[in-house]
Design an enzyme around this catalytic site. Structure first.
Site, PDB file in Angstrom:
ATOM      1  N   CYS A  91      20.728  68.318  39.144  1.00 36.74           N
ATOM      2  CA  CYS A  91      20.009  68.608  40.393  1.00 36.74           C
ATOM      3  C   CYS A  91      18.967  69.708  40.233  1.00 36.74           C
ATOM      4  CB  CYS A  91      20.995  68.997  41.489  1.00 36.74           C
ATOM      5  SG  CYS A  91      22.095  67.651  41.986  1.00 36.74           S
ATOM      6  N   GLN A 151      31.274  64.790  42.279  1.00 40.69           N
ATOM      7  CA  GLN A 151      30.842  65.956  43.040  1.00 40.69           C
ATOM      8  C   GLN A 151      31.475  66.021  44.426  1.00 40.69           C
ATOM      9  OE1 GLN A 151      26.725  66.982  43.113  1.00 40.69           O
ATOM     10  NE2 GLN A 151      26.404  66.567  40.952  1.00 40.69           N
ATOM     11  N   ARG A 208      17.280  64.681  61.273  1.00 41.43           N
ATOM     12  CA  ARG A 208      17.793  64.037  62.490  1.00 41.43           C
ATOM     13  C   ARG A 208      17.852  65.092  63.601  1.00 41.43           C
ATOM     14  NH1 ARG A 208      21.559  62.493  58.680  1.00 41.43           N
ATOM     15  NH2 ARG A 208      23.218  63.631  59.749  1.00 41.43           N
ATOM     16  N   SER A 245      24.250  66.333  51.661  1.00 36.48           N
ATOM     17  CA  SER A 245      22.849  65.918  51.591  1.00 36.48           C
ATOM     18  C   SER A 245      22.763  64.398  51.476  1.00 36.48           C
ATOM     19  CB  SER A 245      22.156  66.574  50.400  1.00 36.48           C
ATOM     20  OG  SER A 245      22.811  66.233  49.190  1.00 36.48           O
ATOM     21  N   HIS A 346      17.502  65.533  49.449  1.00 40.87           N
ATOM     22  CA  HIS A 346      17.787  66.036  48.100  1.00 40.87           C
ATOM     23  C   HIS A 346      17.385  64.971  47.080  1.00 40.87           C
ATOM     24  CE1 HIS A 346      19.485  68.017  44.763  1.00 40.87           C
ATOM     25  NE2 HIS A 346      20.770  67.759  44.949  1.00 40.87           N
ATOM     26  N   CYS A 376      23.114  74.361  42.677  1.00 45.73           N
ATOM     27  CA  CYS A 376      24.283  73.882  41.937  1.00 45.73           C
ATOM     28  C   CYS A 376      23.928  72.596  41.214  1.00 45.73           C
ATOM     29  CB  CYS A 376      25.472  73.674  42.871  1.00 45.73           C
ATOM     30  SG  CYS A 376      25.211  72.450  44.174  1.00 45.73           S
TER      31      CYS A 376
END
Length: 390
Positions: A91, A151, A208, A245, A346, A376
């Site tokens: 990431c 994860q 949203r 995410s 993400h 992370c």
């Protein structure tokens, strides 16, 4: 002493990373190329001056295979003399690209670079580069006999070990959407967003505005697994799609130079890369490398938490910034002030530079000096960067 400065940052809006998402039909090469073209056009830079383009991408398979950054450089119309490479620190890939670009400047190896990233989770779904293969081998299996975990399960562990309730997670997620919606209405992201060819999307599709805690509370846990429940009895399954995410498509790019090169070209930098760090942590717990990474970058910079005006901790899951904030006792209004990945999306390989754009904009609006971002990463790693507004 050379300075690595960030002249400008651009990004696409975030698209829902699934069929039907606004960016889902666009080739990721073209998505990244759009940011590269716009970055240089709005700063009136001759692309022949760019000495290297370093891009992040996590799922380097299918449409994102074969050094996607080089393909994007060619698609953007840069001279063939401009090289490019693609890096994978999960990431944190584009944040690592930003680090590598800054390091090249600081070392005197280059003066003008682009750090960027892209991810089309629509066309190259997460783990599609693995298939049925074993990505770990016998050495990892021997060292971690229980096996590494996904994860989502790691997020459940963080929530359990930091005693974060389902209500806290949902309240945080709701606030992320509210902050991002307010920032969009206030034009916070407008200056850095680029138009994507053949796409009408002008703002982040993943926000949203009408999200409520009550709505989020009705969502079922996303990662419940009986085998993991037996292995980790402290887990009571409180992580949902709503406080995580979303799957996202997007691209981002930053123009990084030596301060001397910027002055020579008549450009006014927005910020400088003050300090960088990367840290490893428990690959099973996985998501809390942000703690040692933050400690390392602050120590290396000779700064304390109190010296930092704004923080961006990637919202891979709501539990990560919540646990991080609890450990560092950071005021709520200093963390992810304009929302984070829960609302803004993400797009894995592009997120680090996207976050840098938000952080720089935040510092400019606050007329503040120092910002810190950390991310992370799978495998129990994290990047941390201190950015100084100029």
């Amino acid at each position: 002493m050379r300075d690595a400065v960030i002249v400008d940052v651009v990004r696409t809006p975030s698209g829902k990373g699934k069929p039907g998402g606004a960016l889902s039909q666009l080739h990721p090469v073209d998505l990244l190329a759009a940011t590269l073209r716009e970055l240089l056009a709005r700063n009136e830079i001759d692309p022949a001056l760019v000495e290297d383009v370093i891009g992040g991408c996590v799922t380097q398979a299918g449409a994102q295979a074969a050094n996607i950054t080089r393909s994007a450089v060619l698609a953007a119309g840069f001279p063939v003399s401009v090289p490019a490479t693609t890096v994978d620190r999960q990431c944190g890939s584009s944040q690592q690209a930003l680090h590598f670009a800054a390091h090249a400047v600081l070392a005197g190896a280059a003066d003008v670079l682009i750090a960027c990233g892209v991810e089309s989770m629509s066309l190259a779904p997460l783990w599609s580069n693995v298939g049925d293969a074993d990505p770990y081998g016998t050495g990892v299996a021997d060292r971690f006999p229980g096996g590494l975990i996904q994860q989502g399960t790691a997020a459940e562990l963080v929530a359990a070990r930091w005693k974060l309730s389902r209500e806290e997670l949902d309240e945080y997620a709701c606030a992320s959407h509210q902050r991002a919606a307010a920032a969009t209405a206030d034009g916070v992201f407008a200056a850095d967003l680029v138009a994507v060819p053949d796409c009408p999307l002008t703002q982040d599709e993943t926000i949203r505005p009408g999200t409520t805690v009550e709505q989020l509370s009705r969502l079922k846990p996303s990662f419940a697994d009986e085998r993991m429940a037996q292995r980790f009895p402290e887990i009571d399954w409180r992580v949902t799609a709503g406080n995580s995410s979303p799957l996202t498509d997007g691209a981002s790019a930053a123009l990084v130079m030596s301060a001397d090169a910027a002055a020579r070209l008549g450009l006014r930098p927005r910020a400088r890369v003050h300090t960088t760090a990367v840290a490893g942590d428990d690959p099973v717990l996985m998501l809390m490398g942000v703690l040692p990474a933050t400690q390392k970058v602050l120590g290396r910079a000779g700064l304390s938490v109190r010296d930092i005006d704004a923080f961006e901790v990637n919202e891979a899951f709501a539990c990560v910034p919540l646990a991080w904030r609890r450990e560092f006792e950071v005021p709520e209004d200093k963390l992810n002030r304009h929302g984070g990945a829960i609302a803004l999306g993400h797009p894995l390989g592009a997120s680090g530079v996207r976050i840098a754009s938000t952080l720089i904009e935040t510092l400019e609006r606050l007329d503040a000096r120092f910002g810190l971002q950390t991310m992370c990463e799978a495998g129990g790693m994290a990047n941390a960067t201190i950015i100084e507004r100029l």
